[in-house]
Design a protein around this motif. Structure first.
Motif, mmCIF file in Angstrom:
data_model
loop_
_atom_site.group_PDB
_atom_site.id
_atom_site.type_symbol
_atom_site.label_atom_id
_atom_site.label_comp_id
_atom_site.label_asym_id
_atom_site.label_seq_id
_atom_site.Cartn_x
_atom_site.Cartn_y
_atom_site.Cartn_z
ATOM 1 N N UNK A 345 0.841 -1.196 0.000
ATOM 2 C CA UNK A 345 0.000 0.000 0.000
ATOM 3 C C UNK A 345 0.873 1.241 0.000
ATOM 4 N N UNK A 346 0.321 2.357 -0.456
ATOM 5 C CA UNK A 346 1.162 3.554 -0.512
ATOM 6 C C UNK A 346 1.597 4.003 0.886
ATOM 7 N N UNK A 386 -2.077 16.503 -9.614
ATOM 8 C CA UNK A 386 -1.388 15.882 -8.481
ATOM 9 C C UNK A 386 -1.052 14.439 -8.848
ATOM 10 N N UNK A 388 -0.554 10.599 -8.714
ATOM 11 C CA UNK A 388 -1.233 9.513 -8.037
ATOM 12 C C UNK A 388 -0.235 8.783 -7.178
ATOM 13 N N UNK A 389 -0.621 8.522 -5.952
ATOM 14 C CA UNK A 389 0.290 7.768 -5.114
ATOM 15 C C UNK A 389 -0.263 6.363 -4.963
ATOM 16 N N UNK A 390 0.258 5.473 -5.711
ATOM 17 C CA UNK A 390 -0.159 4.091 -5.539
ATOM 18 C C UNK A 390 1.001 3.294 -5.016
ATOM 19 N N UNK A 391 0.706 2.272 -4.315
ATOM 20 C CA UNK A 391 1.766 1.490 -3.703
ATOM 21 C C UNK A 391 2.696 0.891 -4.733
ATOM 22 N N UNK A 439 -6.553 -1.262 -6.540
ATOM 23 C CA UNK A 439 -6.110 -2.003 -5.365
ATOM 24 C C UNK A 439 -7.103 -1.924 -4.241
#
Lengths: 478, 306
Positions: A345-346, A386, A388-391, A439
């Protein structure tokens, strides 16, 4: 001139003219492009009278008088009705030896193909049916319906991607009859049904992505002339197909590998998007027989991991769990394969550590500049969006049987190269059917906040309904 | 001209392989009963089906008040935006900007700008749904394609789905257009499942027979868990009408763009998914091509060989 002698002479000339044309056509098809399209049209545009004149010239070189031309078509008497033909003996080659296809009743064209259903449907039988139709009638009555039926039946016979079969079908059209002879005929869509049929044939070819041949072009020009719709469509295919042939940045080969391991290799290399990624086969598919006599098929397990993914995994915080997610779909033309992903996970922003650039990584130029320069508005190259913050994704794998035991095998195989997996809790987020690539669902994000020792202690009986299942890392520890 | 098939794959065929001679997702064919000056955008009406008569309208007081508020706010913004610069941005930004994000999917209200359709409009059995993706940060288009042809005797092909943006609206539902004349590349960040999609851009046209003119190009997805950045210069878009690629081609005019859409019709029955992060336009100074296809004469004068 209506005297019998004159009529007889005209008949003779007519027959010779037809024979000559038959010879010409035969020559064209055998020799290919010896005659250019224009010249061909010029030759065929001539009427029977002029052909008969040339026939008279070539009389010495022609073969002895036959009732049919080299195309084995029965030449009907010019001024007699076909009814009288019953009195003539039928040449031996027209008697069909194959009982299945001999049918004197009114035959709907679909039936010709349906009769073959009793035997195997192959290209040879398809060709045979077409030949039967061609031989049946020199005037090719009902050829439009026959061609439509044939186009529909092609997938059943497995010949829909075969150019030779399309050319043979085009051969069913009678030649030269539909070629317009003056500008009015060109203007008014000469023989519209046949032109539409020709266009449909080409459209089916185009639909399957088959590039037509020079034989197709010659046939089309013989049948419809250069000014018709089919030839125009052929020209369009020839213009646009090459333009778009290489537009795919991720091309898929025409013949995909049949072997599931090879297919898994190819698709994993495709989705990894990294040339340094290495594919490892953890298990080949095999069938084992246990002591009790049961057959167990072991599925193939193929995994991929690139060096950058290994680095990321090494930097992963061991107190946070990693998740095995899947199965996700991947389409290769018309085939769908499924892959599983090992990801985390992020990281929340407070835990993010920005490592300074190692100045020795690049000796040619500095990676980090401390200058106070501003970029002009016109040089702003990033998007105002912005990120994307993905793991991070650590590894991918493909297997035919995606249950927890098999994926455990994969992770333990991964552990050999990534020792941190022994300490990190691994949770499984699997779904029965094909899953969406996204996710964490909203419900799952709650599990993140649970303290980690609790997840290790939790057994499946507590979470029957939830898909997350902790992996028994104790067994896998080495 | 029909578009040849993809992947093995010649090109433009994608659309016609899938479209019947009806057109999908049009701004509505104006029915005969309503005068031609109408600019109301309706949902797609299948040719042959009766026109739904909305009159007399149902009057709803609260909706009316909301509508008035919305339109007057928009009008006020437009009026005062003019003092700032063209399109509400300062002039220097409008001239010099290099990257402009047109659609980004951050929040469920961004889905309102898009319309999803599938061949169920013509009687097919494909489904398509649009929802927010992971953490409400992306849009997720998914569904199931089925190429069973509807049995109405006239449809020849089926099995497509489409996501199209709504025409931008000014105050009081007037049509507004996107002006991308200072850009030359379309930039997308997508994550697909390996299927080939097609991007359709519809511009504002003058003549009625140009209504179904759409500029297309392919969007090949790689599949996999990683995002894919796709950059397509506008010079690559080719003109097609009702799904058939045209003989006389010209470059797309970017000054009045109405909608952009994504279509899938690759004859492979089964589920599909596409995630889009953002859709942006940018100006690539390194790209100098004006148009990628030759503009040949259709019927050139030939020397007749006698």
């Amino acid at each position: 001139m209506k005297c019998a002698r004159c009529l007889l002479q005209l008949q003779g000339l007519w027959l010779q003219g037809l024979r000559l044309q038959g010879l010409q056509l035969q020559g064209l098809r055998l020799q290919g492009l010896q005659l250019q399209g224009l010249q061909l049209q010029g030759l065929q545009g001539q009427s029977a009278r002029s052909a008969a004149q040339r026939g008279a010239l070539l009389q010495s070189s022609s073969q002895p008088h036959m009732l049919r031309n080299t195309q084995h078509q029965v030449i009907r008497r010019f001024h007699r009705s076909p009814i009288n033909d019953k009195n003539q003996p039928i040449p031996a080659e027209f008697i069909d030896e194959d009982d299945n296809k001999k049918d004197k009743s009114l035959v709907i064209h679909d039936d010709l193909f349906e009769q073959v259903a009793r035997e195997t449907k192959t290209k040879a039988t398809f060709n045979k049916v077409v030949e039967v139709f061609i031989k049946q009638d020199v005037r090719r009555r009902g050829h439009v319906e026959f061609i439509y039926a044939a186009l529909q039946k092609m997938p059943e016979f497995g010949v829909e991607r075969d150019l030779a079969v399309y050319n043979k079908l085009l051969d069913v059209f009678p030649k030269e009859v539909f070629v317009p002879r003056n500008f009015i005929q060109i203007m008014f869509n000469h023989y519209p049904r046949q032109q539409e049929c020709g266009v449909q044939l080409l459209e089916q070819m185009e639909g399957y992505g088959i590039m037509p041949d020079v034989d197709t072009k010659v046939l089309l020009i013989q049948i419809f002339g250069v000014k018709g719709h089919p030839v125009r469509k052929y020209q369009r295919i020839l213009y646009w197909f090459p333009k778009f042939k290489h537009t795919n940045p991720y091309p898929i080969p025409k013949n995909l590998p049949e072997d599931p391991v090879d297919l898994a290799r190819f698709s994993l290399a495709r989705i990894a998007d990294d040339r340094d990624a290495k594919v490892t086969v953890y298990q080949l598919p095999c069938t084992d027989i246990t002591e009790s006599g049961e057959e167990i098929t072991l599925p193939h397990v193929v995994g991929i991991q690139s060096p950058s993914q290994m680095e990321l995994l090494a930097q992963h915080n061991p107190s946070r769990p990693v998740f095995v997610e899947g199965p996700f779909p991947l389409w290769l033309r018309d085939k769908c394969v499924y892959y599983y992903v090992l990801r985390a996970d992020p990281v929340p922003p407070e835990e993010k550590v920005e490592e300074p650039y190692d100045p020795e990584r690049s000796l040619a130029y500095p990676l980090q500049l401390d200058l106070d320069l501003d970029r002009d508005l016109g040089d702003e190259e990033s998007f105002d969006v912005e990120d994307l913050d993905e793991g991070a994704v650590f590894a991918m794998c493909m297997t035919s049987q995606g249950d927890q035991a098999v994926l455990n095998q994969w992770v333990s195989g991964l552990q050999q190269n990534n020792p941190i997996l022994g300490q990190v809790p691994t949770l499984f987020r699997l779904e029965q059917g094909p899953r969406e690539l996204q996710g964490a669902h909203k419900t799952k994000s709650d599990h993140q906040h649970r303290p980690d020792p609790q997840t290790q202690r939790e057994e499946e009986e507590d979470e029957v309904s939830v898909e997350e299942e902790p992996r028994r890392s104790q067994e896998m520890k080495q | 001209m029909s578009l040849p098939k993809l992947a093995r794959l010649p090109s433009a065929r994608l659309l016609t392989s899938v479209l019947p001679h009806h057109q999908l997702l049009l701004p509505p064919l104006s029915p005969l009963t309503i005068p031609c000056r109408t600019k109301i955008q309706r949902d797609y009406r299948r040719p042959g089906q009766p026109i739904e008569n909305k009159y007399p309208l149902n009057f709803n007081f609260s909706k009316g008040i909301e509508g008035i508020k919305k339109h007057f706010t928009l009008m006020k913004d437009e009026f005062f935006g003019r003092w700032v610069g063209p399109e509400g941005k300062p002039l220097i930004e409008h001239i010099l900007e290099q990257n402009l994000v047109i659609w980004e999917f951050r929040g469920p209200e961004s889905l309102e700008q898009w319309t999803v359709s599938s061949d169920q409009e013509i009687g097919g059995q494909s489904e398509a749904h649009l929802k927010m993706g992971r953490n409400d940060n992306t849009c997720f288009l998914h569904g199931k394609l089925s190429s069973t042809i509807p049995r109405d005797g006239e449809t020849r092909y089926s099995g497509y789905c489409n996501m199209r943006s709504k025409t931008p609206k000014a105050s009081f539902d007037r049509k507004k257009h996107y002006d991308w004349s200072s850009f030359n590349t379309l930039h997308l960040r997508v994550r697909g499942d390996g299927r080939p999609w097609m991007i359709n851009i519809a511009t504002e046209t003058y003549f009625s027979h140009q209504k179904d003119d759409i500029y297309n190009y392919f969007l090949y997805t790689r599949g996999g868990p990683y995002w894919q950045e796709v950059k397509i210069p506008f010079s690559k878009f080719f003109l097609s009408h009702r799904g058939r690629i045209q003989d006389s081609q010209h470059a797309i005019w970017l000054d009045k763009v109405n909608t952009i859409g994504f279509t899938l019709g690759d004859k492979a029955d089964g589920h599909f998914q596409l995630e889009v992060d953002f859709v942006a336009v940018s100006k690539d100074y390194a790209h100098t091509e004006e148009f990628a296809y030759e503009m040949y004469e259709r019927n050139p004068k030939r020397e007749r060989i006698e």
